[in-house]
Design a protein around this motif. Sequence first.
Motif, PDB file in Angstrom:
ATOM      1  N   PRO A   1       0.802  -1.236   0.000  1.00 49.19           N
ATOM      2  CA  PRO A   1       0.000   0.000   0.000  1.00 49.19           C
ATOM      3  C   PRO A   1       0.827   1.275   0.000  1.00 49.19           C
ATOM      4  CG  PRO A   1      -0.980  -1.602   1.468  1.00 49.19           C
ATOM      5  CD  PRO A   1       0.303  -2.211   0.981  1.00 49.19           C
TER       6      PRO A   1
ATOM      7  N   ALA B   1      -1.843   3.914  -2.055  1.00 51.58           N
ATOM      8  CA  ALA B   1      -3.042   3.723  -1.237  1.00 51.58           C
ATOM      9  C   ALA B   1      -2.996   4.571   0.027  1.00 51.58           C
ATOM     10  CB  ALA B   1      -3.200   2.244  -0.880  1.00 51.58           C
TER      11      ALA B   1
ATOM     12  N   SER C   1      -5.451   7.743   0.991  1.00 49.20           N
ATOM     13  CA  SER C   1      -6.178   7.799   2.266  1.00 49.20           C
ATOM     14  C   SER C   1      -5.944   9.132   2.959  1.00 49.20           C
ATOM     15  CB  SER C   1      -5.732   6.651   3.179  1.00 49.20           C
ATOM     16  OG  SER C   1      -6.070   5.399   2.643  1.00 49.20           O
TER      17      SER C   1
ATOM     18  N   CYS D   1     -10.974   4.940   3.487  1.00 46.36           N
ATOM     19  CA  CYS D   1     -11.045   3.640   2.811  1.00 46.36           C
ATOM     20  C   CYS D   1     -11.495   3.790   1.367  1.00 46.36           C
ATOM     21  CB  CYS D   1     -11.998   2.713   3.572  1.00 46.36           C
ATOM     22  SG  CYS D   1     -11.406   2.195   5.200  1.00 46.36           S
TER      23      CYS D   1
ATOM     24  N   ALA E   1      -8.618   5.192  -0.555  1.00 48.73           N
ATOM     25  CA  ALA E   1      -7.595   4.154  -0.740  1.00 48.73           C
ATOM     26  C   ALA E   1      -7.986   3.193  -1.857  1.00 48.73           C
ATOM     27  CB  ALA E   1      -7.388   3.388   0.569  1.00 48.73           C
ATOM     28  N   LEU E   2      -9.266   2.843  -1.929  1.00 44.81           N
ATOM     29  CA  LEU E   2      -9.747   1.964  -2.993  1.00 44.81           C
ATOM     30  C   LEU E   2      -9.590   2.622  -4.360  1.00 44.81           C
ATOM     31  CD1 LEU E   2     -11.129  -0.665  -3.829  1.00 44.81           C
ATOM     32  CD2 LEU E   2     -13.344   0.439  -3.408  1.00 44.81           C
TER      33      LEU E   2
ATOM     34  N   THR F   1      -5.763   2.658  -5.184  1.00 48.14           N
ATOM     35  CA  THR F   1      -5.259   1.324  -5.520  1.00 48.14           C
ATOM     36  C   THR F   1      -5.763   0.877  -6.887  1.00 48.14           C
ATOM     37  OG1 THR F   1      -5.272   0.773  -3.157  1.00 48.14           O
ATOM     38  CG2 THR F   1      -5.054  -1.042  -4.703  1.00 48.14           C
TER      39      THR F   1
ATOM     40  N   SER G   1      -7.737  -1.875   0.797  1.00 42.06           N
ATOM     41  CA  SER G   1      -8.180  -0.500   1.000  1.00 42.06           C
ATOM     42  C   SER G   1      -8.717  -0.288   2.414  1.00 42.06           C
ATOM     43  CB  SER G   1      -9.257  -0.139  -0.030  1.00 42.06           C
ATOM     44  OG  SER G   1      -8.768  -0.297  -1.343  1.00 42.06           O
TER      45      SER G   1
ATOM     46  N   THR H   1      -5.748  -0.304   4.836  1.00 38.96           N
ATOM     47  CA  THR H   1      -4.952   0.916   4.688  1.00 38.96           C
ATOM     48  C   THR H   1      -5.670   2.116   5.277  1.00 38.96           C
ATOM     49  OG1 THR H   1      -3.980   0.028   2.656  1.00 38.96           O
ATOM     50  CG2 THR H   1      -3.755   2.391   3.051  1.00 38.96           C
TER      51      THR H   1
END
Length: 300
Positions: free
Chosen positions: A56, A61, A65, A89, A92-93, A96, A207, A210
């Motif tokens: 991450p 990621a 975040s 989250c 992060a998704l 990623t 995600s 992270t």
Amino acid sequence: MIASLCIGGADFQTNGLELVFVSRLPRTLAVVLAGVSLAIAGVIMQQLARNRFVEPGTTGAAEWSTLGILLVLLFTPELSVLGKMIVACVFALIGTSLFMLLLKRLPARSDMLVPLAGIMYAGVIGAVITFIAYRVDLLQAIWVWMQGDFSMILRGRYELLWIAAGMSLVAYITADHLTLAGLGKQVSTNLGLNYSLVFAWGLIVVSLITGVTVVVAGAIPFVGLVVPNIVSQIRGDNLKNSMPWVALTGAGLVLCCDLLARLLRYPYEIPVGTVTGVIGSIIFLHLLLKPAPKVRGGAV
């Protein structure tokens, strides 16, 4: 863990039990949970990207975040910690997923090119964060999440990490599917795996871990990169066999780094993200220069 409970700037003799249960035990648990979760997220990311040098922290990621948290501080500063976690989250998704799309457009998939592209990608997002935070005078506020630190952890401020630990447990339950996904789309599909579903599930797990970790403790680099590589050289690439060792080693590494952060300038503390960055970067360079190890135990 015992050493972590015993080390600190406060007087242990005066309010021993209260100090343990309010501060030192929550901090120790937070360190362990963060180490376990980040190591598991790293090994999942390496399986999905089919590259042993991603995690991450090298795929953007963690930076995405932090960007989500910065936007929360800018537009809805009254949002609860749970709300910050959800936003982190989701970002992060997004980050990623964008990195995985970037991988498909790289001209080559060498071991070194992928992490270098990820580091540059994360660096760009980090620069955007710094620029926005500087312009709106939130640089000091966002620094808490940009640099991993457990010094502010108290009872009631770490419990979200149990969500990350729960996702790590679920990842272990689905480890066989993730192992098959690491063989590539064509091979895993021929073996009867719904590759797209497992791939999406893996990204969601990474995600969530992270985002939760960044909200509670900030960005802690290199844990998800170096730990799976160390364990894979001993236990092989079958996640069902290696994941418990990945979790244990990740917890041990972050615990050791946290103890160093507390002892190097005792009674003051260095952010644990700085310590893991120094130690992790040295191991990362060693891994880059070392030939790829032969697989022991097989992937399936």
